[in-house]
Motif scaffolding. Structure first.
Motif, PDB file in Angstrom:
ATOM      1  N   ASP A  69      -2.988   1.065  -5.051  1.00 48.89           N
ATOM      2  CA  ASP A  69      -2.282   2.350  -5.073  1.00 48.89           C
ATOM      3  C   ASP A  69      -0.848   2.265  -4.555  1.00 48.89           C
ATOM      4  OD1 ASP A  69      -2.365   2.739  -2.240  1.00 48.89           O
ATOM      5  OD2 ASP A  69      -4.293   3.774  -2.369  1.00 48.89           O
ATOM      6  N   ASP A  72      -3.196  -3.351  -2.024  1.00 51.88           N
ATOM      7  CA  ASP A  72      -3.885  -2.124  -2.425  1.00 51.88           C
ATOM      8  C   ASP A  72      -3.219  -1.628  -3.707  1.00 51.88           C
ATOM      9  OD1 ASP A  72      -4.548   0.631  -2.742  1.00 51.88           O
ATOM     10  OD2 ASP A  72      -4.927   0.856  -0.599  1.00 51.88           O
ATOM     11  N   ASP A 100       0.850  -1.202   0.000  1.00 47.99           N
ATOM     12  CA  ASP A 100       0.000   0.000   0.000  1.00 47.99           C
ATOM     13  C   ASP A 100       0.882   1.247   0.000  1.00 47.99           C
ATOM     14  OD1 ASP A 100      -2.205   1.781   0.439  1.00 47.99           O
ATOM     15  OD2 ASP A 100      -3.196   0.297   1.715  1.00 47.99           O
ATOM     16  N   ALA A 101       0.368   2.321  -0.617  1.00 43.67           N
ATOM     17  CA  ALA A 101       1.019   3.631  -0.446  1.00 43.67           C
ATOM     18  C   ALA A 101       0.734   4.173   0.949  1.00 43.67           C
ATOM     19  CB  ALA A 101       0.503   4.612  -1.495  1.00 43.67           C
ATOM     20  N   HIS A 102      -0.373   3.669   1.560  1.00 42.47           N
ATOM     21  CA  HIS A 102      -0.871   4.208   2.836  1.00 42.47           C
ATOM     22  C   HIS A 102      -0.879   3.124   3.909  1.00 42.47           C
ATOM     23  CE1 HIS A 102      -3.046   5.883  -0.701  1.00 42.47           C
ATOM     24  NE2 HIS A 102      -2.656   7.035  -0.176  1.00 42.47           N
TER      25      HIS A 102
HETATM   26 MN    MN Z   1      -3.761   2.998  -0.411  1.00 41.91          MN
END
Ligand code: MN
Ligand code: MN
Length: 267
Positions: free
Chosen positions: A197, A195, A117-119
């Motif tokens: 992203d 995810d 994930d980026a987050h």
């Molecule tokens: Mn994300």
């Protein structure tokens, strides 16, 4: 052999910025079945006919029905696990991972989660919603549903989430520190949460939250292939078809699904 089974989870009511991921399962299946490619994973495994597809859950996808929807998600995953299958969920926004893992807990209490994930998605709550797609890993860790959580590709860590990560003992491999091969050698059981992203928006623009400076598709596949332990479940989430008019990101999601299936079948 624990046959992999696809499960579509068309839920995007917990998205904080844009709706759209509820339409992703159909697009991923379409790209997976497309004659533009064949059904072979790069691991030398043909996935055609080697997995089941339980279709999409019938969800209300509203704030009023979200508790009921979460129960339906947990029930469907529990049913697959009870039958000895390996569920691969197609999101949906990332909030779906929490009810999925709630079901995993009674079958695999010592789960290691590998989260791309980026987050970090560790917010205690986001804009008043504790079930937001920005929160699933806070819920999972506070309920001790996973023995270990490794997050890979993170590039949006703020103070609050840094504190949350410390509180829960989350291992974060920031994007800048890749490759993360040394962090994915646990024996398992392994759950992979992917995810979309985490990928650079140049490779997968069909996501709600563009976060530049991300992984290439090749880096993602190399990491998936490098996972050591046995994968007992996975999800691919956050594809947003509304931002994917040419279907490029759906093709990427389908490619990742194929490689995860290949990995499960090779277990
Ligand atoms: Mn994300
Ligand atoms: Mn996420």
């Amino acid at each position: 052999m624990q046959a992999p089974v696809l499960l579509g989870i068309p839920l995007d009511v917990n998205s904080s910025y844009l709706r759209g991921p509820a339409d992703a399962p159909a697009k991923i299946r379409e790209a997976l079945a497309s004659n533009a490619s064949n059904q072979w994973s790069e691991l030398g495994v043909c996935v055609e006919g080697a997995f089941e597809d339980s279709g999409d859950l019938n969800l209300g996808n509203t704030l009023e029905t979200v508790d009921e929807d979460f129960r339906a998600i947990s029930a469907a995953i529990n049913d697959s696990l009870f039958k000895g299958k390996t569920p691969l969920s197609l999101g949906g926004d990332h909030s779906v991972t929490y009810p999925v893992i709630r079901a995993f807990n009674s079958h695999f209490p010592d789960l290691t989660m590998i989260h791309f994930d980026a987050h970090p998605d560790l917010y205690d709550e986001f804009e008043g919603n504790g079930l937001s797609h920005a929160c699933p890993f806070a819920r999972i860790m506070e309920e001790k549903l996973a023995k270990k959580l490794v997050q890979i590709g993170i590039r949006t860590l703020n103070d609050h989430q840094h504190k949350q990560a410390q509180k829960f003992g989350v291992e974060i491999v920031p994007m800048a520190a890749l490759p993360a091969y040394n962090f994915i050698k646990d024996p398992g059981p392994i759950y992979v949460s992917f995810d979309m992203d985490v990928l650079d928006p140049a490779f997968a623009p069909g996501v709600s939250h563009w976060e530049p400076g991300g992984m290439s598709v090749r880096e993602a596949i190399s990491h998936l292939h490098a996972i050591k332990g046995k994968i007992v479940g996975a999800d691919v989430v956050e594809l947003n078809p509304a931002r994917d008019p040419r279907g490029i990101s759906a093709a990427v999601a389908a490619k990742l699904v194929k490689e995860i299936l290949g990995k499960i079948l090779k277990n």
